[in-house]
Design a protein around this motif. Structure first.
Motif, PDB file in Angstrom:
ATOM      1  N   GLU A 314     103.747   2.386 137.004  1.00 13.05           N
ATOM      2  CA  GLU A 314     103.124   2.210 135.843  1.00 13.05           C
ATOM      3  C   GLU A 314     104.276   2.838 134.119  1.00 13.05           C
ATOM      4  O   GLU A 314     104.222   2.545 133.346  1.00 13.05           O
ATOM      5  N   LEU A 315     105.064   3.808 135.382  1.00 14.91           N
ATOM      6  CA  LEU A 315     106.171   4.341 134.413  1.00 14.91           C
ATOM      7  C   LEU A 315     107.887   3.411 134.566  1.00 14.91           C
ATOM      8  O   LEU A 315     108.459   3.700 134.352  1.00 14.91           O
ATOM      9  N   ASP A 316     107.440   2.478 135.232  1.00 14.88           N
ATOM     10  CA  ASP A 316     108.671   1.425 135.731  1.00 14.88           C
ATOM     11  C   ASP A 316     108.011   0.116 134.792  1.00 14.88           C
ATOM     12  O   ASP A 316     107.510  -0.603 135.323  1.00 14.88           O
ATOM     13  N   VAL A 317     109.145  -0.135 133.662  1.00 15.18           N
ATOM     14  CA  VAL A 317     108.970  -1.248 132.464  1.00 15.18           C
ATOM     15  C   VAL A 317     109.363  -1.974 133.108  1.00 15.18           C
ATOM     16  O   VAL A 317     108.611  -3.096 132.942  1.00 15.18           O
ATOM     17  N   LYS A 318     110.345  -1.731 133.593  1.00 14.40           N
ATOM     18  CA  LYS A 318     111.008  -3.562 134.452  1.00 14.40           C
ATOM     19  C   LYS A 318     109.884  -4.173 135.101  1.00 14.40           C
ATOM     20  O   LYS A 318     109.839  -4.628 134.792  1.00 14.40           O
ATOM     21  N   TYR A 319     109.440  -3.590 136.434  1.00 10.14           N
ATOM     22  CA  TYR A 319     109.088  -4.083 137.405  1.00 10.14           C
ATOM     23  C   TYR A 319     106.838  -3.994 137.160  1.00 10.14           C
ATOM     24  O   TYR A 319     106.589  -4.826 137.489  1.00 10.14           O
ATOM     25  N   CYS A 320     107.061  -3.665 136.240  1.00  6.41           N
ATOM     26  CA  CYS A 320     105.604  -3.944 135.546  1.00  6.41           C
ATOM     27  C   CYS A 320     105.327  -5.604 135.237  1.00  6.41           C
ATOM     28  O   CYS A 320     104.740  -5.871 134.791  1.00  6.41           O
ATOM     29  N   LYS A 321     106.737  -5.137 133.928  1.00  8.26           N
ATOM     30  CA  LYS A 321     106.914  -6.927 133.869  1.00  8.26           C
ATOM     31  C   LYS A 321     107.327  -7.994 134.353  1.00  8.26           C
ATOM     32  O   LYS A 321     106.741  -9.084 134.890  1.00  8.26           O
TER      33      LYS A 321
END
Length: 372
Positions: A314-321
């Motif tokens: 959840e703290l990984d904005v890029k890969y959450c996208k």
């Protein structure tokens, strides 16, 4: 089982262990680490759990999976960590010639990974769950693409590994065990899938890219990766490692305990400058299939009954996208999950959460005991 695949010729004294060995594929030796399942936690009724094949990320090695693998092995699940070319105990091929450089190619490593999964299936008696993190996810996704292409063409995956040089063996090449001639357990439950040329029972991608969206994106990724390769060659591993660890992608890892951060850095420093550069140039995201082709591949596997999961922190904005895009584009065919309180490397930052998720996947791939 792991003890049968990797034993030195004597008895294995510990119930749960991690041992490094090698796997040969077309003249290249890939490092392998295995954790034996605890006999005291074997599945009720004697059913064999699906084993797990784990593939690490860039500049890492098999030991990055230690906590997760130990947790899984204590729960009765065998784990095998596959080390990519130029990493860990994998052979350091001569990089000045074409054969040596070929070992770093994304497709070649994907072919080797498929051969390894098949070897594990033949010895363990169950098709493994394939798990790839970041760069390892890139290789695993390319392996899935090869499988999907083969199935689309109506053929079976070439089994060259079992007809030629593939074998598990100690890293000094002594006392080799030929997988092709190894005794097999009852593989009836997996016969249908194995004949369909899919050497894994499920695919789990952790924080992995899906490939370039278009030609312009591919060109930009290639330019970036070659620039990174030049940087590591110019600065050396130590300076490059410090820069790499400072990328926003790894910001959440700065909250890890000091000793854990030091082990992580030591693992990165153990790499060779030229081999890291070749990994960027020959197996970078620019070498992947397009995003659309990757999503198509994952959907086709899911349609064949192979569970596909995508995990992001959840703290990984890029890969959450990436997870969000995949969830929408696959129309739910791919299970996309976000792990709480984790960044890019979920299995490092939240190993218990990650192990729990993998246990669920293994359970879904393991036949239930037959009632007496």
């Amino acid at each position: 089982m792991a003890s049968e695949v990797l034993k030195k010729g004597g008895e294995v004294t510990s119930e749960v262990w991690g041992e490094t060995r090698g796997f040969d594929f077309e003249g290249m030796r890939f490092g392998v680490k295995a954790w034996r399942a605890s006999a005291s936690n074997a599945r009720e009724g004697g059913a064999l759990s699906a084993p797990i094949v784990l593939v690490h990320g860039f500049a890492q090695q098999a030991s990055t999976w230690d906590k997760v693998a130990l947790s899984l092995s204590c729960a009765g699940v065998e784990c095998f960590a596959f080390e990519l070319a130029g990493h860990g105990k994998s052979a350091h091929p001569t990089v000045g010639d074409v054969p040596g450089r070929k070992a770093f190619d994304l497709v070649f490593q994907a072919q080797a990974l498929l051969a390894f999964c098949e070897a594990v299936a033949h010895v363990a008696g169950r098709l493994p769950v394939l798990v790839g993190y970041s760069m390892g996810g890139r290789v695993a996704l390319q392996a899935a693409r090869l499988v999907a292409d083969d199935l689309r063409d109506g053929g079976e995956l070439s089994r060259i590994s079992l007809r030629s040089s593939a074998a598990f063996a100690p890293c000094d090449r002594a006392r080799r065990l030929d997988v092709a001639g190894a005794c097999q357990r009852d593989v009836t439950a997996n016969a249908a899938r194995m004949s369909a040329a899919v050497p894994f029972s499920a695919l789990v991608l952790e924080s992995a890219g899906l490939g370039p969206a278009d030609a312009a994106s591919r060109g930009a990724l290639r330019e970036r990766n070659f620039a990174w390769a030049a940087r590591v060659r110019g600065e050396g591993v130590s300076a490059f490692t410090d820069w790499w660890a400072g990328l926003p992608l790894f910001e959440s890892q700065r909250n890890l305990p000091v000793d854990q951060r030091e082990r992580l850095r030591a693992g990165r420093l153990a790499n060779d400058t030229e081999l890291l550069a070749l990994s960027f140039e020959r197996a970078g995201a620019h070498a992947m299939s397009s995003q659309g082709e990757s999503i198509r591949t994952l959907c086709e596997l899911a349609a064949k009954g192979i569970p596909v999961s995508y995990l992001a922190g959840e703290l990984d904005v890029k890969y959450c996208k990436v997870a969000s895009t995949l969830q929408a584009e696959s129309q739910g065919a791919v299970s996309c999950r976000v792990a709480p309180a984790a960044g890019h490397n979920i299995h490092l930052e939240q190993p218990e959460v990650f192990a729990s998720i993998l246990k669920e996947v293994v359970e879904s791939c393991t036949p239930k005991p037959v009632a007496p």
